[in-house]
Structures are given as C-alpha cells and as structure tokens.
Design an enzyme around this catalytic site. Structure first.
Site, PDB file in Angstrom:
ATOM      1  NE  ARG A   1       0.027  23.504   6.776  1.00 27.00           N
ATOM      2  CZ  ARG A   1       0.451  23.127   7.746  1.00 27.00           C
ATOM      3  NH1 ARG A   1       0.833  23.475   8.892  1.00 27.00           N
ATOM      4  NH2 ARG A   1       1.049  21.656   7.742  1.00 27.00           N
TER       5      ARG A   1
ATOM      6  CG  HIS B   1      -8.848   2.340   2.412  1.00 24.01           C
ATOM      7  ND1 HIS B   1      -8.437   2.262   3.849  1.00 24.01           N
ATOM      8  CD2 HIS B   1      -7.606   1.313   1.534  1.00 24.01           C
ATOM      9  CE1 HIS B   1      -7.237   1.593   4.105  1.00 24.01           C
ATOM     10  NE2 HIS B   1      -7.366   0.454   2.851  1.00 24.01           N
TER      11      HIS B   1
ATOM     12  CG  ASP C   1      -3.572   2.053  11.497  1.00 24.25           C
ATOM     13  OD1 ASP C   1      -3.917   2.835  11.247  1.00 24.25           O
ATOM     14  OD2 ASP C   1      -3.256   1.063  10.997  1.00 24.25           O
TER      15      ASP C   1
ATOM     16  CG  HIS D   1      -8.790  -0.820   7.715  1.00 20.76           C
ATOM     17  ND1 HIS D   1     -10.208   0.153   7.066  1.00 20.76           N
ATOM     18  CD2 HIS D   1      -8.636  -0.364   7.706  1.00 20.76           C
ATOM     19  CE1 HIS D   1      -9.908   1.221   6.960  1.00 20.76           C
ATOM     20  NE2 HIS D   1      -8.312   0.269   7.175  1.00 20.76           N
TER      21      HIS D   1
HETATM   22  C1  BG6 Z   1      -5.092   2.062   6.720  1.00 25.11           C
HETATM   23  C2  BG6 Z   1      -3.781   1.398   8.307  1.00 25.11           C
HETATM   24  O1  BG6 Z   1      -6.332   2.276   6.984  1.00 25.11           O
HETATM   25  O2  BG6 Z   1      -5.049   0.447   6.311  1.00 25.11           O
HETATM   26  C3  BG6 Z   1      -2.804   1.215   7.462  1.00 25.11           C
HETATM   27  O3  BG6 Z   1      -3.588   3.122   8.729  1.00 25.11           O
HETATM   28  C4  BG6 Z   1      -3.204  -0.268   6.861  1.00 25.11           C
HETATM   29  O4  BG6 Z   1      -1.330   1.300   8.504  1.00 25.11           O
HETATM   30  C5  BG6 Z   1      -3.850   0.213   5.507  1.00 25.11           C
HETATM   31  O5  BG6 Z   1      -1.880  -0.354   6.487  1.00 25.11           O
HETATM   32  C6  BG6 Z   1      -3.838  -1.903   5.399  1.00 25.11           C
HETATM   33  O6  BG6 Z   1      -4.908  -1.637   3.933  1.00 25.11           O
HETATM   34  P1  BG6 Z   1      -4.868  -1.506   2.378  1.00 25.11           P
HETATM   35  O7  BG6 Z   1      -5.532  -1.491   1.639  1.00 25.11           O
HETATM   36  O8  BG6 Z   1      -3.257  -1.939   2.071  1.00 25.11           O
HETATM   37  O9  BG6 Z   1      -5.008  -3.405   2.900  1.00 25.11           O
END
Ligand code: BG6
Length: 456
Positions: free
Chosen positions: A15, A144, A201, A206
């Site tokens: 925005r 990720h 989360d 993950h």
């Molecule tokens: C994110 C979460 O998806 O992954 C965070 O929302 C978390 O809360 C993070 O800290 C951890 O990722 P990494 O790559 O630092 O292990």
C-alpha cells in the site's frame, strides 16, 4: 551465481506510495544489514537493484489493482510468479483481483506463506478462494523448512543410500524423536503468535513436514506429484489424538521468566503484556498407523525459549536381541541411534557399540561411540544456502517439489484441530516452564512412561 533469467524483473507492491528508487533504496538497505561485507558483491547487487520496479496497490482499491495488472502485463516477459507475504485473509481476494484483471492465467504462479488459515475450516476457505483464480499446480505453498539444506539432505540420506532402507521400519526402529527447539521468544509478533501458539505455528507445518520425510515410502521420482503423494499418505495415517487422548499423549507448556545462555529473559505473559493461555511449547506422542510404522512412537516437540536452537531427528534402533557378552556388559549395551541434526549445524551421527580398549579379564567391555559426519567440514568450500534462495529458484523455475500441496495442508490441519479441540474440551491449560529449560516436566514423563527418554 547468475541463476536468474536475463529478462527477470521484480515488481514490489504494497500500500505504501513508493517509487522505483525508494523501493530500491529499501532493498539495498535491507541487504546491507543482512549480508556480511565479505560476501557482498557490488556488481551482483547493482544487477539485482536494476531489476526492481514498484507499483503501489491495495486489494480493496480496484483501480490500483488494475494499474498493478497493467504494470505486470507491460513488464511480462515469460512466466509470472506472485509471492504473497500478506495476512492470509488477503490471499483469496488478491488472487481473485489478479484474475479479474487478466493476469492470473496460464504461465502465472502464486507463492503463499504460512499460515494457510488457523484451522481446517479457514484453510479450506482460503484454498477455495485461491483456487478460483489459480489451479492447484500453480499454487506454491511455502513451508520454508523444506527449503533448508539439512531437510533436503534428509531426503538424500534416506533415498540415496541402500544402507538405511532395510532398517527403516517398526521391526528395527524402536522410536523416533523430532525436536525443533528455539531460544527466541515471540520476537515482537505477539499478536499473531498469541492467536496461534506452538501447535499451529510450528507443529502443523514444519514438524509434520519433517515427520512426513522421515516416515514416507520412497517416492517413484523426486518430483512434485510423486513426493507429495507419499507425504499425504503419512499425514492420513496419523492416529488421531483427540479428547480421549490429549491428557496422555500431549503436553502444552508456556515459558515463564528464566535465563538463556546466561542472559535473563522475561516470561511469555510479560513479553505479551497480558496473561494468556497460549502454548509456547508442545510435545506429542504420535503414531503413524500403517504397516511400516505400526507401534513405533514418534515423539514430537517444539518450543520457544528452550536452552538451545536445535532442530534434530533422532532414530533409535532396537537393541540387539541377546547379548553374547553377558554380565555387566549386557546392561551397558545401548541401542544404535541415528541422529540427523539439521540446525544450527548439519551433522549426521551414528551411535555404535565398540570395544573399550584394555585388557579385560571378565569379558569384553563395550562403550558407545559416534560415527560423526559434519557437513560444514565435509563441504567447507561450498556456500550454505538459506531456505528462501532454494524456494525462490524452484518457484521461478516452476518446480513445486519442495512446496506443500492443498491436501497436505488440510490433512495436517485436521489432525491438529483434533488436538486443539481436545485441549479445549479437557480444559488443558499450558504448564509453566522456566525459559532456558526443555519444557514442562510432563514432557519428560510423556516419553519415560513408555521406557524412552528425550535425547539431550
Ligand atoms: C516460522 C514460525 O514459521 O518459523 C516462527 O512462524 C519460527 O515462530 C520460525 O521462529 C523458525 O524458523 P527457523 O528457520 O528460524 O528455524
């Protein structure tokens, strides 16, 4: 590394009213803060900044979306990849606006950040809404963790070696542990995190993705459909943990004040500025109910403000059926273990029993030794890549193998929803644990009740 196609342009949109130069300055500043001087290459940076464009837009302002679409069309020189890093409630409307303005057709893809919703119902609503504009093959859901070198190495380890596969089942494996420990607290994201908690989360995405990679059958090929077909089978084989099981199979915790690496840190409620019942730690005893894994517990845990940042998978094999060494040695006999360390260092360690040197007169003495493979040493000349570098490259090139398919997200939510519902119904509130410890004591009993202990 000159991996980006020559004609590739990067169009930023938000925005904020910015021009091309203003956006480029923001990007340059951010890169300046994050990339260590020694790694910075001014020519490459210039090349990147030269690709940037900017166009302000807001999903609820149709004229701005139309202008954005016109920019996209004008700049287009091949495929288009949209990356949405907005609140998930905008995913559907933004995708539909792109479609309405004719820039969501063939050759376009969309990359979506987690969380896709906060439960199954909201995930379905988001997925449905996105699907009206982009068909599933063109939707790239980011987890990720799948972009991390260590996670891909887990796939390489399992499917690039003949050694492990014959042992990779309930006949030979006693238990599996997956830990994602973090030392950070909520990092100023209290509003989001307090709605979410560790279960939604970290575990829904993950941790379950790691579990899938450990437990899945060998895919026929390393390509999107084959890999995701195997992962979804694992998710669908997870034994539900619901109202009747949460009390014995799950632990929720919340950190109180404590110390990490000798620095005092406040408790969760203090960081948040109010009391809360959100869990910052979760541990589960899960089961994958299929032929390969029947009876093998998968202990999963993740939490904030734990003693160290560490992501690891530990596979404990069964003990030898009988000790030929007899006597005291029999009780010293430890099972073999395979540790796959993903973060912060990437390492693989295989615990073996070996003879303790010496002239034993009452039979051999044995002790546990580790075969240790340190990837940082082994590939010392190779630059480690962060997850997003891999994910962007794959998404740009149209390779969805390391992205999450709709059915995976929804199956994971379904499983996680039952736990959340169980906690609600049983009135389970998170148990306190001091920051800098491995969660509440109940997490220890979760494993010890079954004759296992967390590897620490
Ligand atoms: C994110 C979460 O998806 O992954 C965070 O929302 C978390 O809360 C993070 O800290 C951890 O990722 P990494 O790559 O630092 O292990």
């Amino acid at each position: 590394e000159n991996l980006l196609p020559d004609g590739l342009r990067i169009l930023g949109t938000a925005r904020s009213e910015l021009d091309r130069e203003g956006f480029a300055a923001l990007v340059a500043e951010s890169i300046g803060e994050r990339i260590p001087g020694a790694e910075r290459d001014e020519t490459a940076l210039r090349g990147l900044l030269d690709r940037l464009e900017y166009s302000a837009a807001s999903v609820d302002d149709d004229a701005s979306m139309q202008a954005l679409a016109q920019r996209v069309s004008a700049l287009r020189n091949g495929d288009v990849l949209y990356h949405m890093s907005t609140a998930p409630r905008f995913y559907g409307p933004a995708c539909q606006a792109l479609a309405a303005h004719g820039v969501a057709g063939a050759g376009t893809r969309v990359m979506l950040e987690k969380p896709i919703g906060k439960d199954l119902a909201s995930a379905i609503a988001i997925n449905d809404s996105v699907a009206e504009a982009f068909d599933e093959e063109r939707v790239y859901r980011v987890d990720h963790y799948l972009g991390k070198e260590g996670v891909q190495n887990l796939i390489a380890l399992r499917f690039g070696n003949a050694l492990f596969e014959p042992l990779w089942d309930a006949r030979h494996i006693e238990q599996v542990q997956i830990t994602i420990g973090e030392t950070v607290g909520v990092e100023g994201r209290g509003d989001y995190y307090d709605e979410s908690g560790a279960l939604r989360d970290m575990l829904q995405n993950h941790l379950l993705q790691l579990l899938c990679l450990v437990a899945m059958e060998p895919p026929a090929r390393f390509e999107p459909t084959a890999v995701r077909n195997e992962k979804i089978k694992v998710l669908r084989s997870l034994r539900p943990i619901g109202r009747d099981e949460v009390a014995t199979e799950s632990v929720a915790g919340q950190y109180t004040s404590g110390a990490i690496e000798r620095a005092a840190v406040p408790g969760y409620a203090d960081e948040l500025g109010r009391g809360s019942r959100t869990e910052t730690f979760v541990a589960l005893r899960a089961h994958v109910d299929n032929w390969r894994w029947s009876g093998v517990p998968f202990y999963l845990r993740t939490g904030k403000r734990l003693p160290s940042r560490s992501t690891e998978i530990y596979i404990q094999f069964r003990k030898v059926p009988y000790s030929i060494f007899g006597g005291a040695t029999a009780s010293d006999m430890l099972p073999n273990g395979l540790l796959i360390k993903l973060q912060p260092d990437e390492r693989i360690e295989l615990d073996l029993m070996a003879k303790t040197p010496g002239l034993d007169r009452n039979g051999l003495r044995l002790s546990q030794v580790g075969l240790d493979l340190d990837f940082h040493e082994e590939f010392a000349n190779q630059r480690r890549r962060i997850a997003y570098e891999r994910l962007y490259l794959d998404a740009i090139e149209g390779n969805g193998t390391l992205f999450v398919r709709r059915d995976e997200t929804e199956a994971a939510w379904q499983w996680v929803d039952a736990i959340a519902d169980g906690w609600r119904a049983a009135g389970i509130i998170p148990k306190p644990y001091p920051a800098g410890t491995w969660g509440p004591a109940a997490s220890v009993s979760l494993t010890e009740r079954h004759g296992h202990s967390w590897r620490e």
